[in-house]
Design a protein around this motif. Structure first.
Motif, PDB file in Angstrom:
ATOM      1  N   ALA A   1      -8.089  -8.273  12.958  1.00  0.00           N
ATOM      2  CA  ALA A   1      -9.191  -8.016  12.044  1.00  0.00           C
ATOM      3  C   ALA A   1      -8.644  -7.153  11.129  1.00  0.00           C
ATOM      4  O   ALA A   1      -9.144  -6.720  10.414  1.00  0.00           O
ATOM      5  CB  ALA A   1      -9.754  -7.799  13.252  1.00  0.00           C
ATOM      6  N   GLU A   2      -7.954  -5.698  11.688  1.00  0.00           N
ATOM      7  CA  GLU A   2      -8.163  -4.484  10.952  1.00  0.00           C
ATOM      8  C   GLU A   2      -6.697  -5.238   9.736  1.00  0.00           C
ATOM      9  O   GLU A   2      -7.353  -5.033   8.998  1.00  0.00           O
ATOM     10  CB  GLU A   2      -7.592  -3.947  11.601  1.00  0.00           C
ATOM     11  N   ASP A   3      -6.300  -5.655  10.018  1.00  0.00           N
ATOM     12  CA  ASP A   3      -5.290  -6.671   9.550  1.00  0.00           C
ATOM     13  C   ASP A   3      -5.463  -7.516   8.267  1.00  0.00           C
ATOM     14  O   ASP A   3      -5.431  -7.128   6.782  1.00  0.00           O
ATOM     15  CB  ASP A   3      -3.873  -7.422   9.530  1.00  0.00           C
ATOM     16  N   ALA A   4      -6.311  -7.844   7.965  1.00  0.00           N
ATOM     17  CA  ALA A   4      -7.525  -9.112   8.014  1.00  0.00           C
ATOM     18  C   ALA A   4      -8.361  -8.223   6.449  1.00  0.00           C
ATOM     19  O   ALA A   4      -7.543  -8.700   5.826  1.00  0.00           O
ATOM     20  CB  ALA A   4      -7.575  -9.719   8.630  1.00  0.00           C
ATOM     21  N   CYS A   5      -8.811  -7.806   6.974  1.00  0.00           N
ATOM     22  CA  CYS A   5      -9.928  -6.794   6.399  1.00  0.00           C
ATOM     23  C   CYS A   5      -9.126  -5.241   5.223  1.00  0.00           C
ATOM     24  O   CYS A   5      -9.866  -5.247   4.231  1.00  0.00           O
ATOM     25  CB  CYS A   5     -10.706  -6.782   7.551  1.00  0.00           C
ATOM     26  N   SER A   6      -8.079  -4.621   5.923  1.00  0.00           N
ATOM     27  CA  SER A   6      -7.314  -4.003   5.412  1.00  0.00           C
ATOM     28  C   SER A   6      -7.031  -4.303   3.631  1.00  0.00           C
ATOM     29  O   SER A   6      -7.499  -3.633   3.154  1.00  0.00           O
ATOM     30  CB  SER A   6      -7.230  -3.296   6.043  1.00  0.00           C
ATOM     31  N   SER A   7      -6.369  -5.494   4.504  1.00  0.00           N
ATOM     32  CA  SER A   7      -5.893  -5.481   2.415  1.00  0.00           C
ATOM     33  C   SER A   7      -7.315  -6.443   2.094  1.00  0.00           C
ATOM     34  O   SER A   7      -6.393  -5.918   0.284  1.00  0.00           O
ATOM     35  CB  SER A   7      -4.531  -6.478   2.817  1.00  0.00           C
ATOM     36  N   ARG A   8      -8.193  -6.824   2.383  1.00  0.00           N
ATOM     37  CA  ARG A   8      -9.046  -7.258   1.220  1.00  0.00           C
ATOM     38  C   ARG A   8      -9.729  -6.560   0.407  1.00  0.00           C
ATOM     39  O   ARG A   8     -10.153  -6.069   0.020  1.00  0.00           O
ATOM     40  CB  ARG A   8      -9.696  -8.864   2.331  1.00  0.00           C
ATOM     41  N   PHE A   9      -9.694  -5.363   1.356  1.00  0.00           N
ATOM     42  CA  PHE A   9     -10.986  -4.215   1.380  1.00  0.00           C
ATOM     43  C   PHE A   9     -10.331  -3.383  -0.129  1.00  0.00           C
ATOM     44  O   PHE A   9     -10.726  -3.533  -0.967  1.00  0.00           O
ATOM     45  CB  PHE A   9     -11.034  -2.453   2.097  1.00  0.00           C
ATOM     46  N   PHE A  10      -9.175  -3.203  -0.109  1.00  0.00           N
ATOM     47  CA  PHE A  10      -8.966  -2.258  -1.304  1.00  0.00           C
ATOM     48  C   PHE A  10      -8.364  -3.851  -2.770  1.00  0.00           C
ATOM     49  O   PHE A  10      -9.427  -3.100  -3.865  1.00  0.00           O
ATOM     50  CB  PHE A  10      -7.051  -2.009  -1.178  1.00  0.00           C
ATOM     51  N   ASP A  11      -8.812  -4.260  -2.965  1.00  0.00           N
ATOM     52  CA  ASP A  11      -8.979  -5.288  -3.603  1.00  0.00           C
ATOM     53  C   ASP A  11      -9.950  -5.615  -3.682  1.00  0.00           C
ATOM     54  O   ASP A  11     -10.675  -5.713  -5.377  1.00  0.00           O
ATOM     55  CB  ASP A  11      -8.384  -7.119  -3.531  1.00  0.00           C
TER      56      ASP A  11
END
Length: 159
Positions: free
Chosen positions: A98-108
């Protein structure tokens, strides 16, 4: 600080209720009006807004109220990712995914570089072992402003 929540399902009084709780928790029901008219936290979709989930005395999410994005709200769902594991990977592995999936998409989503230091932050709902057994594979990412409620979408808000 990132809020972390696991999503789970349970049966209560013979009625299926879906909800969310702290890691490993099994409690909760989505309540509130439009745009969500389902009584399930699983009804939250990318683009939906909601108020800060309410926790019960044990720290599990007891309700989430849908909110119109055009009005003041706490959170906005910005990404959905399905976990591909054949079996529940365990709480720590689910949290890491969840952390990996959401962190990269957050900045985008907010339109910022990874060194962003503003008040926007993110959290997520992800499967617990109980919800996994019921077929839940979704990681749902949501954005919020640490400064308080927002109005409208936060898409591109940091650009």
């Amino acid at each position: 600080m990132i809020r972390v929540v696991g999503i789970a399902a349970m049966l209560a009084a013979g009625t299926a209720l879906a909800g969310c709780g702290a890691v490993g928790g099994i409690v909760g029901q989505l309540t509130g009006g439009s745009p969500l008219d389902d009584s399930s936290a699983f009804a939250i979709e990318v683009g939906d807004c909601f108020t800060e989930p309410t926790a019960d005395a044990e720290g599990f999410i007891s309700e989430i109220a849908a909110a119109e994005c055009a009005l003041a709200h706490d959170d906005e769902a910005y990404a959905s990712v399905l976990m591909a594991d054949a079996a529940f990977p365990g709480d720590d592995a689910a949290l890491n995914q969840a952390e990996d999936a959401c962190s990269s998409r957050f900045f985008d989503f907010i339109g910022a570089a990874s060194d962003y230091a503003g008040t926007l932050n993110y959290s997520y709902f992800y499967p617990s072992s109980g919800s996994w057994d019921a077929g839940d594979r979704e990681i749902l990412c949501y954005v919020y402003d640490e400064a308080g409620q927002t109005t409208g979408s936060l898409k591109g808000a940091a650009s």
